[in-house]
Design a protein around this motif. Structure first.
Motif, PDB file in Angstrom:
ATOM      1  N   GLU A   8       6.631 -40.202  35.071  1.00  0.00           N
ATOM      2  CA  GLU A   8       7.033 -41.447  34.418  1.00  0.00           C
ATOM      3  C   GLU A   8       7.116 -41.275  32.917  1.00  0.00           C
ATOM      4  O   GLU A   8       7.943 -41.884  32.251  1.00  0.00           O
ATOM      5  N   ASN A   9       6.215 -40.413  32.385  1.00  0.00           N
ATOM      6  CA  ASN A   9       6.203 -40.233  30.933  1.00  0.00           C
ATOM      7  C   ASN A   9       7.528 -39.712  30.424  1.00  0.00           C
ATOM      8  O   ASN A   9       7.995 -40.088  29.358  1.00  0.00           O
ATOM      9  N   GLU A  10       8.129 -38.812  31.236  1.00  0.00           N
ATOM     10  CA  GLU A  10       9.320 -38.117  30.747  1.00  0.00           C
ATOM     11  C   GLU A  10      10.498 -39.050  30.570  1.00  0.00           C
ATOM     12  O   GLU A  10      11.428 -38.744  29.844  1.00  0.00           O
ATOM     13  N   ILE A  11      10.455 -40.177  31.238  1.00  0.00           N
ATOM     14  CA  ILE A  11      11.638 -41.030  31.222  1.00  0.00           C
ATOM     15  C   ILE A  11      11.873 -41.621  29.839  1.00  0.00           C
ATOM     16  O   ILE A  11      13.002 -41.836  29.432  1.00  0.00           O
ATOM     17  N   ILE A  12      10.775 -41.855  29.144  1.00  0.00           N
ATOM     18  CA  ILE A  12      10.941 -42.452  27.822  1.00  0.00           C
ATOM     19  C   ILE A  12      11.177 -41.348  26.803  1.00  0.00           C
ATOM     20  O   ILE A  12      10.396 -40.414  26.696  1.00  0.00           O
ATOM     21  N   THR A  13      12.266 -41.467  26.058  1.00  0.00           N
ATOM     22  CA  THR A  13      12.515 -40.475  25.009  1.00  0.00           C
ATOM     23  C   THR A  13      12.217 -41.104  23.660  1.00  0.00           C
ATOM     24  O   THR A  13      12.621 -42.231  23.384  1.00  0.00           O
ATOM     25  N   ILE A  14      11.525 -40.360  22.861  1.00  0.00           N
ATOM     26  CA  ILE A  14      11.183 -40.847  21.532  1.00  0.00           C
ATOM     27  C   ILE A  14      11.871 -39.944  20.509  1.00  0.00           C
ATOM     28  O   ILE A  14      11.699 -38.724  20.550  1.00  0.00           O
ATOM     29  N   MET A  37      -5.990 -31.018  32.830  1.00  0.00           N
ATOM     30  CA  MET A  37      -4.648 -30.792  33.363  1.00  0.00           C
ATOM     31  C   MET A  37      -4.620 -31.167  34.827  1.00  0.00           C
ATOM     32  O   MET A  37      -5.394 -30.679  35.623  1.00  0.00           O
ATOM     33  N   ALA A  70       0.703 -35.545  43.466  1.00  0.00           N
ATOM     34  CA  ALA A  70       0.676 -36.987  43.236  1.00  0.00           C
ATOM     35  C   ALA A  70       0.628 -37.294  41.753  1.00  0.00           C
ATOM     36  O   ALA A  70       1.357 -38.132  41.243  1.00  0.00           O
ATOM     37  N   GLN A  71      -0.231 -36.544  41.068  1.00  0.00           N
ATOM     38  CA  GLN A  71      -0.324 -36.829  39.649  1.00  0.00           C
ATOM     39  C   GLN A  71       0.921 -36.431  38.912  1.00  0.00           C
ATOM     40  O   GLN A  71       1.252 -37.018  37.895  1.00  0.00           O
ATOM     41  N   SER A  73     -10.538 -38.522  23.209  1.00  0.00           N
ATOM     42  CA  SER A  73      -9.546 -39.215  24.010  1.00  0.00           C
ATOM     43  C   SER A  73      -8.128 -38.846  23.580  1.00  0.00           C
ATOM     44  O   SER A  73      -7.512 -37.966  24.124  1.00  0.00           O
ATOM     45  N   ASP A  74      -7.598 -39.517  22.579  1.00  0.00           N
ATOM     46  CA  ASP A  74      -6.216 -39.202  22.236  1.00  0.00           C
ATOM     47  C   ASP A  74      -5.951 -39.257  20.740  1.00  0.00           C
ATOM     48  O   ASP A  74      -4.817 -39.138  20.309  1.00  0.00           O
ATOM     49  N   THR A 132       3.869 -36.883  39.958  1.00  0.00           N
ATOM     50  CA  THR A 132       4.790 -38.022  40.052  1.00  0.00           C
ATOM     51  C   THR A 132       4.430 -39.046  39.003  1.00  0.00           C
ATOM     52  O   THR A 132       5.288 -39.597  38.323  1.00  0.00           O
ATOM     53  N   TRP A 133       3.146 -39.303  38.876  1.00  0.00           N
ATOM     54  CA  TRP A 133       2.673 -40.268  37.902  1.00  0.00           C
ATOM     55  C   TRP A 133       3.069 -39.835  36.497  1.00  0.00           C
ATOM     56  O   TRP A 133       3.610 -40.582  35.720  1.00  0.00           O
ATOM     57  N   GLU A 134       2.802 -38.563  36.206  1.00  0.00           N
ATOM     58  CA  GLU A 134       3.125 -38.091  34.865  1.00  0.00           C
ATOM     59  C   GLU A 134       4.613 -38.042  34.627  1.00  0.00           C
ATOM     60  O   GLU A 134       5.051 -38.133  33.492  1.00  0.00           O
TER      61      GLU A 134
END
Lengths: 373, 407
Positions: free
Chosen positions: A13-19, A1, A6-7, A127-128, A9-11
């Motif tokens: 970016e993820n929220e902008i895309i909606t699936i 986590m 700073a991170q 990993s994921d 802000t980076w993360e």
């Protein structure tokens, strides 16, 4: 986590895309607890050897496997697939290569590969990717999608040992390139005790099997059955592909699918007519094609009085009808392409000139009328 | 608009990047799973490809494991992972050529710079960063034709690194590194194109299976009796009838039509561009013959384009063959083709009708049998008293379980 600003802000970016969760439901994993119960305890596939009917392969897995098959050239390649079970379907979400040395006739996995087979999925899990192994794939360059004797043996071992059901996928990269469509098949084997005796040898139809392999094919054709292969992609994939395909808009407009696919369509229709003949023959000689065990229509006590009639769809007829509509849809798409082309290009300039001449004539007439008045 | 990290001028290194669709699909797969399964951390992955001179290809990609904004190096995780991939990519040999992540259109963030530096120092000297623009995904327009990604390479401003070190503030990762945008091209090879085409055509919605199977799984989890199988089969049937989602055939058709629509839109855009060019030519030259031509009046660059346009128009007019005979043949061929397609439509509908009829027949037989067996056991009101049949409505028939009524 991550905790630093700073991170974040980076993360962000993820929220902008909606699936859309519903449209992309296949990308979520089933609930862990119920899945574990299904896989460890219930195991409905133990009772029914034909339990699994369909395989759903993700666009990514399909692309990876096809590229891998092609990169092997004339040598068979092999890899593993991960995914999960969903009803009577197996969902394949990803695939990865195995460092296997393949000779012309057999795909041998030696010690390195076994280590790889254990390490790779483990690191994926860290990993994921939480999915488990769900199957294996290999290629038959140039000789079609079926299971050879060795393949049958390999698949039987997998099906007996593993906890999770396994499926065997075969890709033919040569036929893929020559036909312009991915040649792929998915299979599961029967156990020795279960060999169906009334099952007919799989009619491969228009897939001519080279002479050298036909014996191998015939000898083991009753040891396994094929599952229907479907593929799926996410809404994001769809958007990306749409964008990519805009590069090729000129070829999209100029192609004539009816003409270029004529050969393939012909073979499909021939194969289809064979299947229709087969089913007609069976139906004529008494009984349905669903087999003696189950009556096809049953009266069932049901809580609501609406569906007291349980219909087991006749699988053979269903398949034929679906095959027919597939052929039809492709033909319709081709016709649409032709219509679009005609409307866009044929006779357009003539028409424009005529219209311009008419407009001019009208203008001249109006002008002369203005002059005379 | 560029952040302080984006260099003003474009890349001068002559570096060209060839991007393969598989990379984009890998990234999109990661994004979808990350969002749906609610994984932690930023989305990032490592690119594999080949470097040949000034040309760099990005052919494969895989998810990177991050820890505190840097590649995870505990137990050599990242190095081991890269070795695994390299082991199976030998023909041709692939190496690490960069990484990808989500990034705003304005340019890379400082956090990206730190990871990029780490990657470049450990694995890829001329590594590139593939920036995927998240905002553009929400406003995707099929006709724009531009994939929402940018490629950057790192460039150190000014002099040698020694001079930079002198300027660095002690401890902090300095901003002396800048990102320069690099031109890229999407490149596919034949197999890739066929596979993507195959996937693109079948609409292959990812929603289809889940409806039926999720409920089946739930059923399997809840009830411990046997017979869950038949229950889930029933569930499937009802769900299949109920769902508003489109069948795969319909989705196929929609996908095909959409592709064509997009292509036609592109064509229209190009045509508009051309007509704007023609209109921009000084009008006096077009209609009034007395105006003198000067070296600059009709722009000499435009002349070549105008000639091309005229050639195009004359070629187009040749498409429709003049004279009755030739055009007849073409028309007949076209008519024959559409007739063939109509025949196949009729045949497939015939097949569906036959199937419907056979089902109807089977249902009728079953009910007749049940009726006759009921007639035999006239006295029993035990299990299964069957009554009348209302009407046939295709697949779902209705039986009134009403012991008194019989028709």
């Amino acid at each position: 986590m991550s905790t630093t600003a700073a991170q974040r802000t980076w993360e962000a970016e993820n929220e902008i895309i909606t699936i859309d969760g519903e449209k992309n439901a296949l990308y979520t994993l089933p609930d862990e607890k119920t899945y574990k119960t299904l896989v460890n305890d219930t195991k409905p596939w133990r009772e029914d050897a034909n339990y699994f009917k369909d395989v759903y392969i993700s666009a990514l897995a399909l692309l990876k496997m096809t590229m891998h098959a092609r990169s092997g050239g004339s040598i068979e390649i092999m890899g593993l697939m991960v995914g999960y079970v969903s009803g009577t379907s197996l969902v394949v979400t990803d695939a990865f290569r195995l460092p296997v040395e393949a000779t012309e006739t057999r795909v041998n996995a030696h010690a390195d590969a076994y280590e790889y087979m254990a390490n790779f999925p483990e690191m994926s899990r860290q990993s994921d990717r939480q999915e488990n192994l769900i199957g294996w794939y290999h290629s038959h360059p140039g000789y079609g999608c079926w299971l050879s004797g060795i393949d049958v043996g390999t698949q039987k071992t997998w099906q007996q040992n593993g906890h999770v059901p396994f499926v065997a996928v075969v890709i033919d990269p040569d036929r893929t390139v020559s036909a312009g469509r991915v040649e792929i098949g998915a299979f599961r084997t029967y156990e020795d005790s279960h060999r169906p005796s009334d099952k007919q040898t799989q009619d491969d139809g228009f897939q001519a099997i080279p002479q050298g392999k036909i014996e191998d094919f015939g000898a083991h054709a009753n040891d396994y059955y094929s599952l229907d292969v479907h593929h799926f992609k996410s809404t994001l994939d769809q958007q990306l592909i749409d964008l990519l395909w805009n590069k090729y808009w000129t070829s999209t407009l100029s192609q004539s699918p009816l003409f270029t696919n004529a050969e393939y369509t012909k073979l499909q229709i021939a194969d289809h007519s064979l299947k229709v003949k087969e089913v007609t023959r069976k139906l004529k000689h008494g009984g349905s094609t669903a087999g003696p065990r189950r009556t096809t229509v049953e009266l069932v006590q049901s809580s609501d009085n609406k569906s007291n009639l349980k219909v087991n769809p006749d699988k053979a007829i269903e398949k034929i009808v679906q095959g027919g509509s597939k052929i039809n849809n492709e033909a319709l798409a081709g016709l649409l392409a032709n219509d679009v082309k005609n409307k866009l290009f044929l006779g357009v300039v003539e028409e424009a000139r005529l219209n311009a001449a008419k407009a001019q004539a009208i203008g001249a007439a109006a002008g002369s009328a203005a002059i005379t008045t | 608009m560029a952040t302080s990290l984006t260099a003003a001028q474009a890349s001068e290194s002559g570096q060209r990047v060839l991007l393969h669709p598989l990379v984009l699909l890998t990234a999109s797969d990661l994004i979808v799973r990350h969002r749906l399964r609610q994984l932690d951390g930023p989305i990032a992955g490592i690119l594999l490809g080949q470097q040949q001179g000034t040309q760099l290809t990005a052919e494969h990609a895989f998810t990177a494991k991050l820890k505190d904004g840097l590649l995870d190096q505990t137990d050599d995780w990242t190095s081991k992972r890269i070795a695994q991939y390299k082991e199976v990519h030998q023909k041709p040999v692939l190496e690490v050529v960069g990484w990808f992540t989500l990034c705003p259109e304005t340019g890379p963030l400082p956090e990206h710079a730190t990871l990029h530096k780490q990657l470049v120092s450990l694995y890829a000297e001329n590594g590139i960063m593939l920036a995927i623009h998240s905002t553009e995904f929400s406003t995707i327009d099929g006709t724009k034709g531009k994939v929402p990604v940018s490629v950057y390479e790192s460039a150190t401003e000014g002099g040698s690194s020694a001079a930079e070190n002198a300027m660095q503030v002690d401890g902090r990762e300095a901003m002396s590194m800048q990102f320069r945008p690099v031109p890229y091209v999407i490149e596919t090879d034949e197999t890739e194109m066929i596979a993507i085409n195959y996937v693109a055509k079948g609409a292959g919605s990812a929603a289809a299976v889940s409806q039926t199977s999720q409920s089946a799984l739930r059923k399997a989890g809840e009830s411990t009796q046997s017979g869950t199988e038949t229950q889930s089969a029933d569930q499937k049937e009802t769900l299949a009838q109920r769902g508003p989602s489109l069948t795969s055939d319909e989705e196929d058709q929609i996908a095909g039509i959409t592709t064509r629509l997009n292509s036609v839109r592109m064509l229209q855009e190009r045509l508009q561009l051309m007509s704007r060019l023609v209109e921009s030519t000084p009008s006096s030259y077009l209609s009034d013959q007395t105006v003198k031509l000067s070296p600059t009046s009709p722009n000499p660059d435009h002349l070549a384009q105008l000639r091309n346009i005229q050639a195009l128009l004359s070629r187009l007019s040749l498409l429709t063959p003049a004279g009755q005979n030739e055009s007849q043949a073409l028309k007949q061929a076209g008519q024959a083709q559409s007739n063939d397609v109509s025949i196949s439509s009729i045949l497939s509908m015939l097949g569906q009708d036959v199937q419907g009829l056979s089902e109807l027949g089977r249902k009728f037989t079953t009910i007749e049998q049940a009726k006759s067996s009921r007639n035999k056991n006239k006295g029993t009101f035990g299990q299964g008293t069957f009554g009348s049949m209302d009407d046939f409505n295709g697949r779902s028939s209705r039986l009134d379980i009403d012991s008194g009524l019989m028709m």
